[in-house]
Design an enzyme around this catalytic site. Structure first.
Site, PDB file in Angstrom:
ATOM      1  CD  GLU A 205      68.625 112.749  60.544  1.00 58.22           C
ATOM      2  OE1 GLU A 205      69.398 111.959  61.122  1.00 58.22           O
ATOM      3  OE2 GLU A 205      68.787 113.130  59.379  1.00 58.22           O
ATOM      4  CB  CYS A 239      72.273 112.490  68.038  1.00 61.27           C
ATOM      5  SG  CYS A 239      72.818 113.687  66.811  1.00 61.27           S
TER       6      CYS A 239
END
Ligand code: NAD
Length: 480
Positions: A205, A239
């Site tokens: 990720e 993010c």
């Protein structure tokens, strides 16, 4: 640590799933009982405002436990695929999800509680042990998580490996069975190499550069508030922070004005915290200065705050030239650059012209159109009239594409890296031999040819001939 975790994992995997689900409920309670300690560590290590820590990091723990302890049990249940009774007569199969063993969980500093827990809950339910390597910037948050786990599972099933990148690299090559990594693109690449050497699966990720598209019919008040939250939550160190807004010209001025006013209302310490690391602050300053030098207008912020610590003012930029690093590189800070576009097509093309593809959003009153535009965007999640919050929804896959990595956390898809499928097949036939076993006689070859003709697209006449051949060849085969 890996060896100790493995031994504890074997005991844990042997528990039935209901027992593991029950323990997960106790783990949730042990964590929530430590809510104040978690919020204090989050404030000390990251500088997060208290409300944000409770709502983004602590309260979602309850949803995690509810999902994995309920639906998660069903997702892990074995299933029995139907086997063709003509091709495989008398055979029955069950496919089970088996725990991988020891999972290396390597996490970043920006959500030091929520991110590791998103993997810890399903991993523990599946029967895995976990060696958790938190960010070196957030060791205290990890200590609290480790204490809660030890209270429920004893000292070995979940172990906390404190340290920097060297500890992370050693863990990847240290005999673990899979890696779940969340962090930067550069480190993700190193971890992928390490996992390739060890021949173990890895979920990555990585970073993001989320785009928001504002169409002409957007509700400007909701959109401005939503964009600002999406960009400034966690001081933009997210993010899935909005780092690019493509706004259709008809509403650009109204949006600019509203964002300018709302950004000025944000109170440091209440609505946003400081930047967590010096390195991040330097990137933020470089991007804002670069955009300013390239001709961007600074509608709000644009500088550090005059108070001790790494405080940076919520910044809204407009007229940012295409290709400017503030629009192409991950900023990971409280910076919201606006770009005016002519229409939906231009917005979609600009949003997709990025190596990243984590999440995106579309803002419009026309929900059907919003969904249609959402499907044109290259991202793991697209939300209409909201942004980024699905990171804490355990039933939805959280994943990216391109430079955002190929890992999936949450939902049934997260189980693919945490478990492996095992097919157990039982043959109940009592015949002395199967058709396809030795000897490989000419009659068997003839049967094979006939079967291929029958199952292909040959004309009816050829198929009838194939049936005759098949019956004849089968008789010869069984006689032999
Ligand atoms: P980072 O890559 O610097 O560090 C992440 C973790 O990897 C840390 O625990 C670090 O110690 C460890 N590490 C460093 N070198 C290593 C190595 N060689 N081998 C193994 N582990 C190593 O990232 P960061 O600065 O902590 O986090 C910010 C980044 O994380 C941003 O790019 C952000 O977009 C990304 N992120 C992504 C998601 C997502 O879900 N996609 C979520 C949060 C953050």
């Amino acid at each position: 640590m890996v060896e100790r975790a493995r031994r504890a994992g074997e005991v844990h995997a042997a528990r039935d799933i209901e027992e593991r689900a029950r323990l997960l409920g106790r783990f949730k309670d042990a964590l929530l009982a430590r809510g104040d300690a978690l919020v204090e560590a989050l404030s000390l290590e990251c500088g997060k405002p208290e409300a944000e820590s409770w709502l983004h990091e602590v309260v979602p723990i309850a949803d995690l436990a509810e999902f994995w302890g309920g639906e998660g049990v069903e997702l892990l249940a074995p299933h029995a695929p139907e086997l063709s009774s003509t091709s495989y007569p008398g055979k029955h199969a069950r496919v089970e999800r088996v725990a991988r063993g020891v999972i290396a969980l390597i996490s970043p500093w920006n959500f030091p509680v929520a991110i590791p827990l998103r993997t810890l809950f399903p991993a523990l339910l599946a029967g895995d042990a976990v060696v958790f390597k938190p960010s070196e910037y957030t060791p205290r948050c990890a200590v609290v998580i480790g204490e809660a786990a030890a209270e429920v599972y004893g000292p070995h099933l979940v172990q906390v490996a404190q340290g920097g990148g060297d500890v992370g690299a050693a863990l990847v090559g240290g005999g673990v069975d899979a890696v779940v990594f969340t962090g930067s693109v550069a480190t993700g690449r190193l971890v992928a190499h390490g996992a390739a050497d060890a021949l173990i699966p890895v979920g990555l990720e990585l970073g993001g550069k989320d785009a928001a598209i504002v169409l002409e019919d957007a509700d400007i008040e909701r959109t401005a508030r939503g964009l600002l939250w999406g960009a400034m939550a966690n001081a933009g160190q997210n993010c899935a922070a909005i780092e690019r807004v493509y706004v259709c010209s008809g509403v650009a001025l109204a949006l600019r004005q509203r964002l300018e006013a709302l950004a000025a209302e944000m109170v440091p310490g209440r609505d946003f915290g400081p930047v967590t690391t010096d390195a991040q602050l330097r990137i933020i300053e470089r991007h804002v200065q670069g955009a300013r030098d390239a001709g961007a207008a600074v509608l709000a912020g644009g500088a550090r705050l005059n108070r001790p610590g790494r405080w940076y003012a919520p910044t809204v930029l407009a007229d940012v030239p295409r290709g400017d690093p503030s629009l192409t590189e991950e900023t990971f800070g409280p910076v919201l650059p606006l770009v005016e576009v002519a229409d939906e097509d231009e917005a979609v093309a600009a949003a997709n012209a990025s190596p990243f593809g984590l999440t995106a959003s579309v803002w419009t009153r026309d929900l059907r159109r919003g969904e249609r535009v959402a499907r044109r965007l290259r991202a793991g999640t697209v939300v209409v009239n909201n942004h980024g919050f699905t990171g804490s929804v355990p039933s939805l896959p959280w994943s990216g594409t391109g430079a955002s990595g190929y890992g999936v956390t949450s939902s049934e898809y997260a189980l693919d890296v945490l478990t492996r499928p095992r097919a157990v097949v039982v043959d109940t036939r009592r015949a002395k031999a199967e058709m396809w076993w030795h000897p490989y006689t000419p009659a068997l070859a003839k049967m094979g040819r006939s079967l291929a003709t029958l199952r292909g697209g040959a004309p009816v006449g050829a198929k009838l001939a194939a049936v005759r051949d098949l019956v004849g060849a089968a008789r010869r085969r069984w006689k032999a």
